[in-house]
Scaffold this active site. Structure first.
Site, mmCIF file in Angstrom:
data_model
loop_
_atom_site.group_PDB
_atom_site.id
_atom_site.type_symbol
_atom_site.label_atom_id
_atom_site.label_comp_id
_atom_site.label_asym_id
_atom_site.label_seq_id
_atom_site.Cartn_x
_atom_site.Cartn_y
_atom_site.Cartn_z
ATOM 1 N N GLN A 117 -7.181 -0.913 4.213
ATOM 2 C CA GLN A 117 -7.972 -1.250 5.586
ATOM 3 C C GLN A 117 -9.279 -1.943 5.168
ATOM 4 O O GLN A 117 -9.786 -2.812 5.766
ATOM 5 C CB GLN A 117 -8.134 -0.308 6.498
ATOM 6 C CG GLN A 117 -6.721 0.071 7.214
ATOM 7 C CD GLN A 117 -6.381 -1.035 8.263
ATOM 8 O OE1 GLN A 117 -6.910 -1.957 8.588
ATOM 9 N NE2 GLN A 117 -4.922 -0.828 8.461
ATOM 10 N N CYS A 139 4.530 6.222 24.191
ATOM 11 C CA CYS A 139 5.278 6.639 25.497
ATOM 12 C C CYS A 139 6.349 5.773 25.692
ATOM 13 O O CYS A 139 7.504 6.340 25.779
ATOM 14 C CB CYS A 139 4.340 6.469 26.677
ATOM 15 S SG CYS A 139 4.446 7.920 27.926
ATOM 16 N N HIS A 182 -0.872 -8.311 2.952
ATOM 17 C CA HIS A 182 -0.823 -8.707 4.060
ATOM 18 C C HIS A 182 -1.993 -8.252 4.998
ATOM 19 O O HIS A 182 -1.994 -8.639 6.371
ATOM 20 C CB HIS A 182 0.500 -8.385 4.769
ATOM 21 C CG HIS A 182 0.824 -7.139 5.055
ATOM 22 N ND1 HIS A 182 0.802 -6.497 6.622
ATOM 23 C CD2 HIS A 182 0.809 -5.886 4.602
ATOM 24 C CE1 HIS A 182 0.748 -5.271 6.629
ATOM 25 N NE2 HIS A 182 0.853 -4.856 5.586
ATOM 26 N N ASN A 233 -7.456 3.441 9.641
ATOM 27 C CA ASN A 233 -6.616 2.041 10.148
ATOM 28 C C ASN A 233 -6.846 2.154 11.831
ATOM 29 O O ASN A 233 -6.714 1.363 12.449
ATOM 30 C CB ASN A 233 -5.271 2.149 9.934
ATOM 31 C CG ASN A 233 -4.643 3.468 10.067
ATOM 32 O OD1 ASN A 233 -4.905 4.586 9.392
ATOM 33 N ND2 ASN A 233 -3.581 3.586 10.600
ATOM 34 N N GLY A 259 0.888 -1.204 -0.122
ATOM 35 C CA GLY A 259 -0.044 -0.036 0.035
ATOM 36 C C GLY A 259 0.717 1.210 0.052
ATOM 37 O O GLY A 259 0.317 2.177 -0.660
#
Length: 401
Positions: free
Chosen positions: A191, A336, A213, A163, A74
């Protein structure tokens, strides 16, 4: 669906497990090691694989075989359209004065980085780029879109489905509006493939990107739909493969696998309904059994498999790692623990606060997900959230932004 012992996979929007049909076909596909461009016996079987896969893929998305360009996935397809069209309008001979004036590009503010960064690249080359806002429900700002679209617009790129939140966009309507201004329309449908039926001719788009995939095939292979008569400059120059639209010896193994999974599209409506029931059941349990949880874009049209959760006061990355220890694979927009303090740009663009974005978790189920796995996941999530909130009350916030 990957499940080994207690390990359950709830991150199908990141990638999907290779389906058994592809696994069974891979040994035979691997035997076709010749170059498809060779005219001797070594190239015949690979060439037949490409031909059959192209037909299967075209049929799966409502296109003709000549409109399919095989790519590595993609991201390459997205870059090919955006950069290739810009280059075509800059360099191609015999363009009309109207075409040469088209230096304006648009995309939504919540696109995949492959689109956002490609658009930013065009901006660095002198193109004018507008990013279409979305609201907190994930809905596109149609007033902004129509007011900024003009006779100078070359291309609009808006994803079929987001997504992170699963939000579905009004692609057919937006393409019709773009065409009234003479602009071309591209959708990143990565997606969508395998989650909703896709008919590109009915949608009326000029370009669309897909990746194998994301639909139970192998990584490294995808395709670009380019409507007949829609021109662009090749991103990869080479030996003239793919009708001079994508150079390089074709990935016969990956393309053949794409052809195998493309023949499974008849199952999509049934699987989508199955996933919707599981997703709705999961969300209902989470909302009733865990306090202070919201579903991002929960009231908007969404993919049937996707749930973006905001769990107040609980860091998403910490939840991810805690669930991983228990054997549950999920995703999050926050970063994070990876050294990047910035939360998801998609969630921020939707109007979520930094704290809300940091407290987000994405759960995306697949064709083989079961009710038992969903219920077990909810029980695990309840334990994790209770423990992390208890620790936060005792020790304070553990993720400093």
């Amino acid at each position: 669906m990957i499940q080994t012992k207690a390990f359950c996979y709830f991150d199908h929007n990141a990638t999907t497990p290779v389906c058994k049909e592809v696994l069974e076909a891979l040994p035979e596909l691997a035997q076709a090691w010749g170059n498809p461009s060779s005219i001797h016996w070594g190239g015949r079987q690979p060439k037949n694989i490409l031909r059959d896969a192209r037909k299967a893929v075209a049929d799966a998305v409502g296109a003709s075989t000549l409109e399919i360009v095989f790519t590595s996935g993609g991201s390459e397809a997205n870059n090919t359209v955006i950069k290739g069209l810009f280059d075509y309008y800059q360099t191609a001979q015999f363009l009309t004065p109207e075409q040469r004036r088209r230096t304006h590009y648009m995309c939504s503010a919540v696109e995949h980085p492959a689109v956002i960064k490609a658009m930013e690249h065009l901006k660095s080359l002198g193109a004018r780029v507008d990013f279409i806002p979305v609201n907190r429900r994930g809905e596109i700002d149609m007033a902004f879109y129509e007011s900024h679209l003009s006779e100078e617009t070359a291309l609009v790129s808006v994803m079929f489905a987001n997504n992170e939140t699963g939000t579905l966009f009004p692609i057919k309507q937006m393409a019709e509006i773009a065409h009234k201004k003479g602009a071309l329309f591209h959708t990143d449908a990565v997606q969508a493939f395998g989650k909703v039926p896709v008919n590109l001719h009915e949608l009326g788009v000029d370009f669309a990107s897909f990746s194998g995939h994301k639909f139970y095939s192998v990584k490294g292979s995808g395709f670009l739909y380019s409507r007949k008569g829609s021109n662009f400059s090749s991103l990869i120059n080479g030996g003239g493969q793919e009708r001079h639209r994508r150079g390089g010896t074709e990935n016969t193994l990956g393309i053949g696998a794409l052809g195998v999974v493309a023949k499974r599209v008849a199952l999509i409506p049934e699987k989508a309904e199955q996933m919707a029931k599981l997703r709705d059941h999961m969300e209902a349990r989470i909302l009733s059994e865990i306090e202070e949880v919201t579903i991002t874009a929960g009231e908007s049209p969404r993919l049937s498999n996707t749930s973006s959760l905001v769990l107040k006061g609980v860091d998403g990355e910490t939840m991810l790692m805690s669930l991983d220890i228990k054997g549950y694979a999920v995703s999050t927009g926050a970063a994070c623990s990876s050294g990047n303090p910035e939360p998801s740009p998609v969630l921020l663009a939707m109007g979520l606060t930094r704290e809300e974005a940091q407290n987000s978790l994405r759960v995306s189920i697949g064709w083989e997900t079961t009710l038992e796995q969903v219920n077990a996941f909810v029980e695990a999530l309840k334990v994790v959230v209770a423990r992390l909130r208890s620790l936060q009350n005792d020790e304070g916030d553990s993720c400093h932004v």
